[in-house]
Design a protein around this motif. Sequence first.
Motif, short mmCIF file in Angstrom:
data_model
loop_
_atom_site.label_atom_id
_atom_site.label_comp_id
_atom_site.label_asym_id
_atom_site.label_seq_id
_atom_site.Cartn_x
_atom_site.Cartn_y
_atom_site.Cartn_z
N ARG A 263 1.19 -48.62 17.75
CA ARG A 263 0.96 -49.83 16.95
C ARG A 263 1.05 -51.08 17.84
NH1 ARG A 263 3.05 -51.62 11.06
NH2 ARG A 263 2.82 -53.87 11.27
N MET A 264 2.03 -51.10 18.73
CA MET A 264 2.18 -52.26 19.60
C MET A 264 0.94 -52.47 20.46
SD MET A 264 5.26 -52.99 22.34
CE MET A 264 6.47 -52.70 21.04
N THR A 265 0.40 -51.37 21.00
CA THR A 265 -0.81 -51.45 21.81
C THR A 265 -1.98 -51.94 20.98
OG1 THR A 265 -0.03 -49.63 23.20
CG2 THR A 265 -2.37 -50.13 23.28
N MET A 266 -2.10 -51.43 19.78
CA MET A 266 -3.18 -51.81 18.86
C MET A 266 -3.08 -53.30 18.50
SD MET A 266 -4.02 -49.86 15.28
CE MET A 266 -5.17 -50.45 14.06
N GLU A 267 -1.89 -53.76 18.17
CA GLU A 267 -1.70 -55.15 17.76
C GLU A 267 -1.97 -56.11 18.93
OE1 GLU A 267 1.43 -55.03 14.05
OE2 GLU A 267 2.25 -55.06 16.07
N ARG A 268 -1.56 -55.72 20.14
CA ARG A 268 -1.83 -56.57 21.30
C ARG A 268 -3.33 -56.73 21.53
NH1 ARG A 268 2.56 -54.27 25.77
NH2 ARG A 268 4.41 -55.28 24.87
N PHE A 269 -4.07 -55.64 21.35
CA PHE A 269 -5.52 -55.69 21.52
C PHE A 269 -6.14 -56.62 20.48
CE2 PHE A 269 -9.70 -54.10 20.18
CZ PHE A 269 -10.40 -54.16 21.38
N ILE A 270 -5.71 -56.52 19.23
CA ILE A 270 -6.25 -57.35 18.15
C ILE A 270 -5.90 -58.82 18.37
CG2 ILE A 270 -5.95 -57.86 15.69
CD1 ILE A 270 -5.76 -54.79 15.26
N GLU A 271 -4.66 -59.09 18.77
CA GLU A 271 -4.24 -60.48 18.99
C GLU A 271 -4.95 -61.08 20.21
OE1 GLU A 271 -0.03 -60.23 19.37
OE2 GLU A 271 0.29 -59.69 17.26
N ARG A 272 -5.06 -60.29 21.27
CA ARG A 272 -5.69 -60.79 22.49
C ARG A 272 -7.15 -61.15 22.27
NH1 ARG A 272 -4.28 -56.85 25.36
NH2 ARG A 272 -6.21 -55.62 25.33
N ASN A 273 -7.82 -60.42 21.38
CA ASN A 273 -9.23 -60.66 21.11
C ASN A 273 -9.46 -61.50 19.86
OD1 ASN A 273 -10.91 -58.88 23.13
ND2 ASN A 273 -9.18 -57.61 22.52
N ARG A 274 -8.36 -62.02 19.29
CA ARG A 274 -8.43 -62.92 18.14
C ARG A 274 -9.27 -62.32 17.01
NH1 ARG A 274 -9.32 -68.74 21.32
NH2 ARG A 274 -7.39 -68.62 22.56
N ILE A 275 -8.95 -61.10 16.69
CA ILE A 275 -9.67 -60.37 15.64
C ILE A 275 -8.95 -60.54 14.31
CG2 ILE A 275 -10.40 -58.08 14.85
CD1 ILE A 275 -10.49 -57.29 17.86
N ALA A 276 -9.69 -60.88 13.26
CA ALA A 276 -9.10 -61.00 11.92
C ALA A 276 -9.15 -59.63 11.25
CB ALA A 276 -9.87 -62.04 11.10
N ALA A 277 -8.23 -58.76 11.68
CA ALA A 277 -8.23 -57.38 11.21
C ALA A 277 -7.64 -57.27 9.80
CB ALA A 277 -7.44 -56.50 12.18
N VAL A 278 -8.09 -56.26 9.08
CA VAL A 278 -7.59 -56.00 7.73
C VAL A 278 -6.75 -54.73 7.76
CG1 VAL A 278 -8.20 -55.52 5.34
CG2 VAL A 278 -9.63 -57.06 6.70
N LYS A 279 -5.43 -54.89 7.56
CA LYS A 279 -4.55 -53.72 7.53
C LYS A 279 -4.61 -53.08 6.16
CE LYS A 279 0.01 -54.07 7.59
NZ LYS A 279 1.39 -54.25 8.05
N LYS A 280 -5.10 -51.85 6.11
CA LYS A 280 -5.28 -51.16 4.84
C LYS A 280 -4.09 -50.27 4.51
CE LYS A 280 -7.88 -49.58 1.38
NZ LYS A 280 -8.37 -50.44 0.29
N VAL A 281 -3.60 -49.53 5.52
CA VAL A 281 -2.54 -48.54 5.30
C VAL A 281 -1.58 -48.58 6.48
CG1 VAL A 281 -2.03 -46.09 4.88
CG2 VAL A 281 -4.21 -47.05 4.10
N GLU A 282 -0.30 -48.29 6.20
CA GLU A 282 0.70 -48.15 7.27
C GLU A 282 1.39 -46.79 7.09
OE1 GLU A 282 4.98 -50.15 8.20
OE2 GLU A 282 3.28 -51.54 8.22
N LEU A 283 1.39 -45.99 8.14
CA LEU A 283 1.94 -44.63 8.08
C LEU A 283 2.90 -44.39 9.23
CD1 LEU A 283 -1.40 -42.80 7.18
CD2 LEU A 283 0.50 -43.30 5.63
N THR A 284 3.77 -43.40 9.05
CA THR A 284 4.91 -43.26 9.96
C THR A 284 4.78 -42.17 11.02
OG1 THR A 284 6.03 -41.81 8.37
CG2 THR A 284 6.54 -44.18 8.27
N SER A 285 3.59 -41.60 11.19
CA SER A 285 3.42 -40.62 12.27
C SER A 285 1.98 -40.58 12.68
CB SER A 285 3.88 -39.23 11.83
OG SER A 285 2.96 -38.64 10.94
N ASN A 286 1.73 -40.14 13.91
CA ASN A 286 0.37 -40.01 14.40
C ASN A 286 -0.40 -38.98 13.58
OD1 ASN A 286 -1.55 -40.66 16.72
ND2 ASN A 286 -1.51 -38.43 16.82
N GLU A 287 0.30 -37.90 13.18
CA GLU A 287 -0.34 -36.86 12.38
C GLU A 287 -0.79 -37.40 11.02
OE1 GLU A 287 -2.08 -33.31 11.77
OE2 GLU A 287 -1.09 -33.94 13.62
#
Length: 308
Positions: free
Chosen positions: A201-225
Amino acid sequence: MNYTLHQLQIFLKITQTKSITQAAEELHLTQPAVSIQLRNFQQQFDIPLTEIVGRKIYITDFGKEIALAAEEILNQVQAINMKTMEFKGQLVGRLKISIVSTGKYVMPYFLSGFMKEHPGVQLQMDVTNKSRVIESLQDNEVDFSLVSILPPSLNVDKLELMQNKLFLVGSSVSQFQKKSYDKNIFEELPLIYREEGSGTRMTMERFIERNRIAAVKKVELTSNEAVKQAVIAGLGYSIMPLIGIKNELNAGVLRIIPVKGLPISTKWSMIWLKGKMFSPIAKAYLEYVRKTKKEIIEQRFNWYEQYL
């Protein structure tokens, strides 16, 4: 009485799991084999060890006392075996490692050869999220940790193992035809996130913030699986580590959506506290990984490089 160590082990596992089926699974035996050994063990006592109520097994008070004795006997046997190995000059003891959840697709391959070479070594590996991994390292509870993002708050040494590549992933029914999409595609997609504290998640959020993307968070889950299954089901899209989706890509239930700027590339690193005094086992393991990591990557992860 003529009970065996094997019967003691089986009975102890039954008392711990309270299930013949689960005991059989954990001991890698068939359910009938476990039932037979339990029956043979019970025949050596005049007092019931277990009782069945409905379809559930219960341990009697007498059975609980026997289980405690069995555990003590088995621990003593293990101690004898370890002493024997020590006198033979073999490594004996515990190797403790904590890894982030996606690391379960990486770390076992860097452990299997070492564990086969040293049968007296017991592995304790905690698979958890990044926050707990760093906490266990900080508290000196483990010898090593496996992470894809180095902790800035800790003074650590590291051994880099291999690349960690993260791609935008969708289900097989995703309608994407272009060879490469611009990053603003993220603004059109419902995104599935890992939980707070996750390295992915940290890697994903850094990419979104760095590229100033207005992302839409739909779901949050607690494992990669869980994220993987949600993407397969069509609930949304996610930036996922390639290492954890090999089988799904081969099966055609997931697909990589090409986006400019992806994949994100980090490094899987084995880290430890700077200045840590290694046990003989930890020292031997570190040397093993240093010597064999190139060979392990070539043998086990040669498929990885085709995804650029």
